[in-house]
Design an enzyme around this catalytic site. Structure first.
Site, PDB file in Angstrom:
ATOM      1  N   GLU A 116      59.382 -76.365 -99.088  1.00  0.00           N
ATOM      2  CA  GLU A 116      58.004 -76.060 -99.495  1.00  0.00           C
ATOM      3  C   GLU A 116      57.416 -77.246-100.254  1.00  0.00           C
ATOM      4  OE1 GLU A 116      57.052 -72.100-100.897  1.00  0.00           O
ATOM      5  OE2 GLU A 116      55.913 -72.960-102.566  1.00  0.00           O
ATOM      6  N   TYR A 158      48.770 -73.117-101.000  1.00  0.00           N
ATOM      7  CA  TYR A 158      47.305 -73.077-100.914  1.00  0.00           C
ATOM      8  C   TYR A 158      46.767 -72.619-102.264  1.00  0.00           C
ATOM      9  CZ  TYR A 158      42.781 -71.712 -98.716  1.00  0.00           C
ATOM     10  OH  TYR A 158      41.474 -71.578 -98.349  1.00  0.00           O
ATOM     11  N   ARG A 162      48.665 -62.297-101.493  1.00  0.00           N
ATOM     12  CA  ARG A 162      47.522 -61.815-102.269  1.00  0.00           C
ATOM     13  C   ARG A 162      46.988 -62.932-103.153  1.00  0.00           C
ATOM     14  NH1 ARG A 162      48.209 -58.205-107.413  1.00  0.00           N
ATOM     15  NH2 ARG A 162      48.764 -60.295-108.130  1.00  0.00           N
ATOM     16  N   TYR A 197      60.129 -60.228-104.011  1.00  0.00           N
ATOM     17  CA  TYR A 197      60.513 -60.508-105.398  1.00  0.00           C
ATOM     18  C   TYR A 197      61.827 -59.810-105.766  1.00  0.00           C
ATOM     19  CZ  TYR A 197      55.769 -62.050-105.141  1.00  0.00           C
ATOM     20  OH  TYR A 197      54.632 -62.727-104.733  1.00  0.00           O
ATOM     21  N   HIS A 226      58.105 -57.820-108.672  1.00  0.00           N
ATOM     22  CA  HIS A 226      56.853 -58.515-109.013  1.00  0.00           C
ATOM     23  C   HIS A 226      56.434 -58.115-110.432  1.00  0.00           C
ATOM     24  CE1 HIS A 226      52.559 -59.490-109.020  1.00  0.00           C
ATOM     25  NE2 HIS A 226      52.888 -60.409-108.151  1.00  0.00           N
ATOM     26  N   LYS A 269      54.037 -53.387 -96.404  1.00  0.00           N
ATOM     27  CA  LYS A 269      53.511 -54.712 -95.999  1.00  0.00           C
ATOM     28  C   LYS A 269      54.237 -55.200 -94.740  1.00  0.00           C
ATOM     29  CE  LYS A 269      54.324 -58.429 -98.744  1.00  0.00           C
ATOM     30  NZ  LYS A 269      54.102 -59.344 -99.884  1.00  0.00           N
ATOM     31  N   GLN A 275      59.399 -77.174-117.424  1.00  0.00           N
ATOM     32  CA  GLN A 275      58.913 -76.609-116.165  1.00  0.00           C
ATOM     33  C   GLN A 275      59.601 -75.265-115.867  1.00  0.00           C
ATOM     34  OE1 GLN A 275      60.399 -78.822-112.916  1.00  0.00           O
ATOM     35  NE2 GLN A 275      59.700 -77.330-111.438  1.00  0.00           N
TER      36      GLN A 275
END
Ligand code: FAD
Length: 298
Positions: free
Chosen positions: A16, A48, A107, A143, A147, A163, A210
């Site tokens: 990613e 994004y 989402r 998750y 979540h 989903k 981080q």
């Protein structure tokens, strides 16, 4: 290529990246991709609007270049929380025109101060919208440690099942730092009848600040082994980096032995770290999946 076609007899290994901020040098991301594509990942996904502006044109351009310039499958992320249906159509049409076949339908995080104005409330609505109007392969987020907005694990699992039933082809997890959370979660998804492949999201811990921010933001547990590592090597960036690489490689080795469907490495746009981790596990990853399955004789 659609990512659903990648799974089967092999363990998928994907990366990613995030697009550069609009005011930074464009060439940097292409230097990063030159090095990351040496790994020959099964696909590279492009975030994004995560952590910043909502302009997705960079995402679309980079995801398209990954296909055309690097001959590698790409996935474009798409958060829907502030999109109207008309805006979603514009973006999805543009993705299709740019040759993108895979969308990570999200989402997105609810903005702190801005009013939510879009037509979508949860990712399942975007999944349904894409399924009804396009031919994209659809990926969803999940998750292992629940979540942060969910009431409880059961609620989160019910929503995840819904989903997936709306048309998700494969799932990618949020980062987790203790594999036990992944194994518990995977068992629960099986009990819930979620049968799509689940890739484990692995984030190398190479920077104390981080990871502390990520842990707080994502609500994931920081295991004591990692706390001790962060404390011991905090003043020595090279030692901390190498310890973080070893920790991630160890997590991946364990996941492979347990027959994980795929590993999704959050590269943080750092090809050096991605290469070091890949080099440590590449011979295990390329082992056919049937060899990874435990054979217990009684
Ligand atoms: P959802 O699936 O909608 O779930 C969000 C919450 O709502 C959960 O608590 C769920 O249980 C609940 N829920 C779901 N459906 C319903 C329903 N029908 N009714 C009631 N409750 C429901 N963010 C970005 O902005 N850009 C990115 O590029 C990005 N990439 C990511 C990549 C990965 C692999 C992951 C794991 C996350 C990424 N995120 C990204 C973050 C993501 O947008 C946030 O975690 C967001 O808060 C949730 O998105 P989701 O798609 O999982 O939401």
């Amino acid at each position: 290529m659609k990512t659903a076609e990648l799974f089967g007899n092999k363990t998928v290994f994907s990366l990613e990246i995030f697009p550069p901020s609009p005011d930074s040098d464009e060439s940097v991301i292409y230097n990063t991709l030159d090095k990351l594509t040496d790994i020959r990942p099964d696909f590279i996904s492009v975030t994004y609007g995560a952590g910043g502006g909502r302009n997705g044109s960079n995402t679309i351009r980079i995801a398209s270049d990954i296909i055309s310039k690097y001959n590698t499958t790409s996935v474009a992320h798409l958060p829907c929380i502030d999109l109207t249906k008309a805006e979603a159509v514009q973006i999805l049409d543009s993705m299709k025109e740019h040759g993108i076949e895979n969308i990570l339908a999200l989402r997105g995080d609810i903005p702190d101060h801005a009013e939510v104005r879009g037509d979508f409330t949860h990712a399942d609505e975007l999944v349904t919208f894409i399924r009804e109007n396009y031919d994209f392969n659809i990926i969803g987020a999940c998750y292992p440690e629940v979540h942060p907005e969910s009431k409880n694990a059961i609620d989160d699992l019910i929503h995840l099942k819904y989903k997936v039933d709306c048309g998700v082809d494969h799932l990618i997890t949020q980062l987790f730092l203790d594999n036990r959370h992944f194994y518990d979660f995977r068992e629960k998804t099986q009990l819930a009848g979620i049968n799509v492949p689940i890739e484990a999201g692995i984030m190398p811990v190479t920077n104390k600040k981080q990871i502390e921010r990520m842990v707080k933001l994502c609500g994931v547990e920081l295991p004591m082994k990692l706390v001790r590592m962060l404390e011991r090597y905090d003043g020595d960036p090279v030692a901390l980096r190498d310890a973080g690489i070893a920790y991630a490689a160890d997590q991946i080795t364990d996941l492979l032995a347990e027959g994980v469907d795929g590993i999704h490495l959050y590269t943080m746009n750092d090809p050096y770290i991605a290469h070091r981790i890949y080099d440590a596990v590449k011979n295990i990853i390329s082992c056919p999946k049937c060899c990874n399955e435990l054979k217990i004789s009684v």
